[in-house]
Design a protein around this motif. Structure first.
Motif, PDB file in Angstrom:
ATOM      1  N   LEU A   6     -28.021 -24.692 -40.725  1.00 37.28           N
ATOM      2  CA  LEU A   6     -26.604 -24.295 -40.654  1.00 37.28           C
ATOM      3  C   LEU A   6     -26.271 -23.263 -41.728  1.00 37.28           C
ATOM      4  CD1 LEU A   6     -25.064 -27.821 -39.938  1.00 37.28           C
ATOM      5  CD2 LEU A   6     -25.584 -26.008 -38.267  1.00 37.28           C
ATOM      6  N   GLY A   7     -27.082 -22.210 -41.774  1.00 34.72           N
ATOM      7  CA  GLY A   7     -26.672 -21.026 -42.517  1.00 34.72           C
ATOM      8  C   GLY A   7     -25.546 -20.369 -41.718  1.00 34.72           C
ATOM      9  N   PRO A   8     -25.155 -19.148 -42.072  1.00 35.40           N
ATOM     10  CA  PRO A   8     -24.080 -18.490 -41.320  1.00 35.40           C
ATOM     11  C   PRO A   8     -24.378 -18.406 -39.818  1.00 35.40           C
ATOM     12  CG  PRO A   8     -24.588 -17.284 -43.337  1.00 35.40           C
ATOM     13  CD  PRO A   8     -25.590 -18.393 -43.256  1.00 35.40           C
ATOM     14  N   MET A   9     -25.651 -18.189 -39.468  1.00 32.92           N
ATOM     15  CA  MET A   9     -25.996 -18.063 -38.042  1.00 32.92           C
ATOM     16  C   MET A   9     -25.910 -19.406 -37.332  1.00 32.92           C
ATOM     17  SD  MET A   9     -26.580 -14.956 -37.218  1.00 32.92           S
ATOM     18  CE  MET A   9     -27.768 -14.612 -35.948  1.00 32.92           C
ATOM     19  N   ASN A  28     -28.542 -30.304 -41.337  1.00 38.30           N
ATOM     20  CA  ASN A  28     -28.872 -29.252 -42.295  1.00 38.30           C
ATOM     21  C   ASN A  28     -29.330 -29.890 -43.593  1.00 38.30           C
ATOM     22  OD1 ASN A  28     -28.831 -26.312 -42.803  1.00 38.30           O
ATOM     23  ND2 ASN A  28     -27.424 -26.866 -44.450  1.00 38.30           N
ATOM     24  N   ARG A  29     -30.307 -29.226 -44.256  1.00 39.00           N
ATOM     25  CA  ARG A  29     -30.813 -29.754 -45.538  1.00 39.00           C
ATOM     26  C   ARG A  29     -29.658 -30.011 -46.507  1.00 39.00           C
ATOM     27  NH1 ARG A  29     -34.670 -25.894 -48.989  1.00 39.00           N
ATOM     28  NH2 ARG A  29     -32.790 -24.619 -48.794  1.00 39.00           N
ATOM     29  N   THR A  30     -28.786 -29.016 -46.652  1.00 32.72           N
ATOM     30  CA  THR A  30     -27.589 -29.207 -47.472  1.00 32.72           C
ATOM     31  C   THR A  30     -26.493 -29.709 -46.536  1.00 32.72           C
ATOM     32  OG1 THR A  30     -28.323 -27.329 -48.797  1.00 32.72           O
ATOM     33  CG2 THR A  30     -26.040 -28.046 -49.118  1.00 32.72           C
ATOM     34  N   ARG A  33     -22.914 -28.252 -45.462  1.00 26.61           N
ATOM     35  CA  ARG A  33     -22.719 -27.063 -44.615  1.00 26.61           C
ATOM     36  C   ARG A  33     -22.329 -27.437 -43.185  1.00 26.61           C
ATOM     37  NH1 ARG A  33     -26.799 -24.059 -47.853  1.00 26.61           N
ATOM     38  NH2 ARG A  33     -25.405 -23.173 -49.412  1.00 26.61           N
ATOM     39  N   LEU A  62     -33.325 -21.224 -38.983  1.00 21.75           N
ATOM     40  CA  LEU A  62     -33.785 -21.411 -40.360  1.00 21.75           C
ATOM     41  C   LEU A  62     -34.244 -20.069 -40.921  1.00 21.75           C
ATOM     42  CD1 LEU A  62     -35.726 -24.630 -39.404  1.00 21.75           C
ATOM     43  CD2 LEU A  62     -33.761 -24.580 -40.958  1.00 21.75           C
ATOM     44  N   THR A  63     -34.444 -20.011 -42.233  1.00 22.88           N
ATOM     45  CA  THR A  63     -34.808 -18.752 -42.874  1.00 22.88           C
ATOM     46  C   THR A  63     -36.116 -18.190 -42.301  1.00 22.88           C
ATOM     47  OG1 THR A  63     -33.736 -19.557 -44.854  1.00 22.88           O
ATOM     48  CG2 THR A  63     -35.179 -17.668 -45.120  1.00 22.88           C
ATOM     49  N   VAL A  71     -38.891 -28.817 -42.480  1.00 20.78           N
ATOM     50  CA  VAL A  71     -37.896 -29.709 -41.863  1.00 20.78           C
ATOM     51  C   VAL A  71     -38.541 -30.633 -40.831  1.00 20.78           C
ATOM     52  CG1 VAL A  71     -35.841 -29.751 -40.362  1.00 20.78           C
ATOM     53  CG2 VAL A  71     -35.983 -28.104 -42.250  1.00 20.78           C
ATOM     54  N   SER A  89     -36.141 -16.000 -37.941  1.00 17.79           N
ATOM     55  CA  SER A  89     -36.944 -14.772 -37.988  1.00 17.79           C
ATOM     56  C   SER A  89     -38.294 -15.050 -38.638  1.00 17.79           C
ATOM     57  CB  SER A  89     -36.184 -13.726 -38.805  1.00 17.79           C
ATOM     58  OG  SER A  89     -37.055 -12.703 -39.237  1.00 17.79           O
ATOM     59  N   VAL A 114     -32.529 -12.768 -32.702  1.00 19.03           N
ATOM     60  CA  VAL A 114     -31.104 -12.529 -32.438  1.00 19.03           C
ATOM     61  C   VAL A 114     -30.690 -11.173 -33.005  1.00 19.03           C
ATOM     62  CG1 VAL A 114     -28.784 -13.486 -32.678  1.00 19.03           C
ATOM     63  CG2 VAL A 114     -30.768 -15.005 -32.734  1.00 19.03           C
ATOM     64  N   THR A 116     -27.682  -9.790 -33.559  1.00 22.38           N
ATOM     65  CA  THR A 116     -26.286  -9.644 -33.982  1.00 22.38           C
ATOM     66  C   THR A 116     -26.057 -10.512 -35.214  1.00 22.38           C
ATOM     67  OG1 THR A 116     -23.978 -10.080 -33.390  1.00 22.38           O
ATOM     68  CG2 THR A 116     -25.622 -11.494 -32.363  1.00 22.38           C
ATOM     69  N   PRO A 118     -23.543 -13.139 -37.449  1.00 25.35           N
ATOM     70  CA  PRO A 118     -22.797 -14.305 -36.943  1.00 25.35           C
ATOM     71  C   PRO A 118     -21.558 -13.937 -36.135  1.00 25.35           C
ATOM     72  CG  PRO A 118     -23.458 -14.672 -39.223  1.00 25.35           C
ATOM     73  CD  PRO A 118     -23.853 -13.264 -38.892  1.00 25.35           C
ATOM     74  N   TYR A 164     -38.095  -7.964 -32.339  1.00 21.88           N
ATOM     75  CA  TYR A 164     -37.085  -8.150 -33.380  1.00 21.88           C
ATOM     76  C   TYR A 164     -37.489  -7.405 -34.654  1.00 21.88           C
ATOM     77  CZ  TYR A 164     -34.118 -10.457 -36.816  1.00 21.88           C
ATOM     78  OH  TYR A 164     -33.233 -10.714 -37.832  1.00 21.88           O
TER      79      TYR A 164
HETATM   80  P1  NDP Z   1     -29.886 -18.524 -44.145  1.00 24.19           P
HETATM   81  O1  NDP Z   1     -31.150 -18.160 -44.807  1.00 24.19           O
HETATM   82  O2  NDP Z   1     -28.601 -18.374 -44.849  1.00 24.19           O
HETATM   83  O3  NDP Z   1     -29.896 -20.055 -43.623  1.00 24.19           O
HETATM   84  C1  NDP Z   1     -31.005 -20.573 -43.170  1.00 24.19           C
HETATM   85  C2  NDP Z   1     -31.024 -22.073 -43.048  1.00 24.19           C
HETATM   86  O4  NDP Z   1     -32.365 -22.413 -43.404  1.00 24.19           O
HETATM   87  C3  NDP Z   1     -30.106 -22.901 -43.943  1.00 24.19           C
HETATM   88  O5  NDP Z   1     -29.618 -23.947 -43.150  1.00 24.19           O
HETATM   89  C4  NDP Z   1     -31.060 -23.451 -45.016  1.00 24.19           C
HETATM   90  O6  NDP Z   1     -30.715 -24.740 -45.476  1.00 24.19           O
HETATM   91  C5  NDP Z   1     -32.340 -23.573 -44.215  1.00 24.19           C
HETATM   92  N1  NDP Z   1     -33.550 -23.612 -45.026  1.00 24.19           N
HETATM   93  C6  NDP Z   1     -34.170 -22.583 -45.661  1.00 24.19           C
HETATM   94  N2  NDP Z   1     -35.277 -23.017 -46.267  1.00 24.19           N
HETATM   95  C7  NDP Z   1     -35.362 -24.360 -46.022  1.00 24.19           C
HETATM   96  C8  NDP Z   1     -36.284 -25.354 -46.363  1.00 24.19           C
HETATM   97  N3  NDP Z   1     -37.362 -25.099 -47.097  1.00 24.19           N
HETATM   98  N4  NDP Z   1     -36.055 -26.606 -45.929  1.00 24.19           N
HETATM   99  C9  NDP Z   1     -34.964 -26.891 -45.174  1.00 24.19           C
HETATM  100  N5  NDP Z   1     -34.058 -25.984 -44.801  1.00 24.19           N
HETATM  101  C10 NDP Z   1     -34.257 -24.725 -45.218  1.00 24.19           C
HETATM  102  O7  NDP Z   1     -29.954 -17.699 -42.826  1.00 24.19           O
HETATM  103  P2  NDP Z   1     -28.896 -17.222 -41.705  1.00 24.19           P
HETATM  104  O8  NDP Z   1     -28.099 -18.330 -41.167  1.00 24.19           O
HETATM  105  O9  NDP Z   1     -28.199 -15.998 -42.173  1.00 24.19           O
HETATM  106  O10 NDP Z   1     -29.981 -16.773 -40.653  1.00 24.19           O
HETATM  107  C11 NDP Z   1     -30.811 -17.683 -39.966  1.00 24.19           C
HETATM  108  C12 NDP Z   1     -31.916 -16.899 -39.276  1.00 24.19           C
HETATM  109  O11 NDP Z   1     -31.341 -15.920 -38.412  1.00 24.19           O
HETATM  110  C13 NDP Z   1     -32.814 -16.144 -40.265  1.00 24.19           C
HETATM  111  O12 NDP Z   1     -34.137 -16.200 -39.802  1.00 24.19           O
HETATM  112  C14 NDP Z   1     -32.290 -14.719 -40.207  1.00 24.19           C
HETATM  113  O13 NDP Z   1     -33.299 -13.764 -40.499  1.00 24.19           O
HETATM  114  C15 NDP Z   1     -31.839 -14.633 -38.754  1.00 24.19           C
HETATM  115  N6  NDP Z   1     -30.766 -13.671 -38.523  1.00 24.19           N
HETATM  116  C16 NDP Z   1     -29.701 -13.604 -39.393  1.00 24.19           C
HETATM  117  C17 NDP Z   1     -28.680 -12.704 -39.172  1.00 24.19           C
HETATM  118  C18 NDP Z   1     -27.495 -12.646 -40.095  1.00 24.19           C
HETATM  119  O14 NDP Z   1     -26.720 -11.688 -39.979  1.00 24.19           O
HETATM  120  N7  NDP Z   1     -27.298 -13.611 -40.982  1.00 24.19           N
HETATM  121  C19 NDP Z   1     -28.726 -11.788 -38.016  1.00 24.19           C
HETATM  122  C20 NDP Z   1     -29.834 -11.992 -37.134  1.00 24.19           C
HETATM  123  C21 NDP Z   1     -30.816 -12.887 -37.402  1.00 24.19           C
HETATM  124  P3  NDP Z   1     -29.719 -24.930 -46.714  1.00 24.19           P
HETATM  125  O15 NDP Z   1     -28.334 -24.722 -46.177  1.00 24.19           O
HETATM  126  O16 NDP Z   1     -29.978 -26.302 -47.168  1.00 24.19           O
HETATM  127  O17 NDP Z   1     -30.111 -23.889 -47.746  1.00 24.19           O
END
Ligand code: NDP
Length: 285
Positions: A6-9, A28-30, A33, A62-63, A71, A89, A114, A116, A118, A164
């Motif tokens: 649950l990062g921004p995407m 989500n790990r954190t 979020r 995920l990253t 995970v 990615s 993807v 685009t 978020p 991509y």
């Molecule tokens: P973030 O890196 O902000 O979030 C990624 C998620 O991965 C978070 O939920 C994070 O958890 C989790 N994470 C990372 N490392 C670990 C780990 N070791 N164990 C458990 N959880 C982990 O990425 P975005 O949401 O921005 O993007 C997600 C994907 O989409 C990426 O691959 C990115 O390249 C791709 N993308 C992003 C775009 C953008 O504009 N943001 C556009 C297009 C593609 P936690 O919250 O706990 O840190």
């Protein structure tokens, strides 16, 4: 629908499924979020196993693939029968290995790339590259279309990642060129809002160059009838000097100038800049 990551995407994706009326489970790990999505009606899974058990289709955002293993590896026994839509990615090689890993645990895997940020999630005018088993893609295409339009590239799980990364190669270098332009403008008292319309005009016209040069590159025609590498060297040298004179770091245009000079040194001075495809190591001739 389960969304893990649950990062921004991932948050935007969970939101799009909620908007479309899906019952959404998130992990989500954190954990915090997930708060906003939970407030909108999503179910917070207490464990990864619970998240996997909740739905057949599991979206991973995920990253990268290392995060997927971090995970899912400890919960691998719960992967049997799941469909992993992996929108994280990574390199084509890593996504291929990820698909094999998923299959070993009884899960099927679609790779997604993807195209685009978020803000575009939920909009059909943006596309996501997909690859992996065609039957799987076709079976879930309507579910995938909740996020963005879909562009299926083929069975090889690495293909979506490859397309991509090709787009990212273009995107990051182009965006950085614009940022460098802003620094050079700023050093000369020109504001971003004053120069950016010109940048947008140049980028907007780029499609015409691509259309003009693509058939020539495919035909191996690099004649210098429109522009020559020798001209490009002189032109970019002016940019590097303007940058230096302005007190701005010239490393970026200087690195590009270096590749132009390499083309000239390899005997292509009189050829079009398109010859650089070969100089870079591509085989388009
Ligand atoms: P973030 O890196 O902000 O979030 C990624 C998620 O991965 C978070 O939920 C994070 O958890 C989790 N994470 C990372 N490392 C670990 C780990 N070791 N164990 C458990 N959880 C982990 O990425 P975005 O949401 O921005 O993007 C997600 C994907 O989409 C990426 O691959 C990115 O390249 C791709 N993308 C992003 C775009 C953008 O504009 N943001 C556009 C297009 C593609 P936690 O919250 O706990 O840190």
């Amino acid at each position: 629908m389960t969304v893990i990551g649950l990062g921004p995407m991932g948050r935007a994706m969970g939101g799009a499924y909620l908007d479309a009326g899906y019952r959404v489970t998130v992990w989500n790990r954190t954990a915090s979020r997930a708060d906003e999505l939970v407030a909108r009606g999503a179910v917070r899974a207490a464990t990864v196993e619970e998240a996997l058990a909740a739905n057949e289709v599991v979206v991973l955002s995920l990253t990268g693939y290392a995060a997927m293993y971090a995970v899912l590896e400890p919960a691998a026994a719960a992967l049997e029968g799941r469909v992993l839509v992996n929108l994280s990615s990574d390199t084509p090689e890593n996504t291929r290995a990820g698909a094999v890993w998923a299959a070993r645990h009884g899960a099927r895997h679609l790779t997604g790339g993807v195209q685009t940020p978020p803000s575009g999630i939920g909009s059909p005018e943006f596309d996501t590259f997909y690859s992996g088993p065609r039957d799987l893609f076709e079976r879930y295409e309507d579910v995938l279309k909740v996020l963005t339009g879909t562009d299926y590239r083929g069975e090889d799980p690495g293909l979506a990642a490859l397309y991509y990364q090709l787009q990212m190669d273009l995107f990051w270098t182009t965006l950085t060129a614009w940022l460098h332009m802003l620094a050079l403008a700023d050093a000369n008292g020109i504001k971003p809002s004053e120069i950016t319309p010109y940048a947008a005009g140049t980028l907007g016209g780029m499609g015409q160059f691509l259309d003009f040069y693509t058939p020539r590159i495919e035909a191996g025609r690099h004649s210098g009838d429109v522009e020559r590498i020798s001209m490009a060297v002189a032109s970019l040298d002016h940019v590097v000097h303007t940058t230096r004179d302005s007190g701005v770091d010239p490393a970026l245009p200087a690195a590009v100038l270096e590749t132009f000079r390499r083309g000239a040194a390899e005997g292509y001075e009189e050829d079009s800049l398109t010859r650089l495809v070969e100089v870079f190591g591509g085989g388009a001739a």
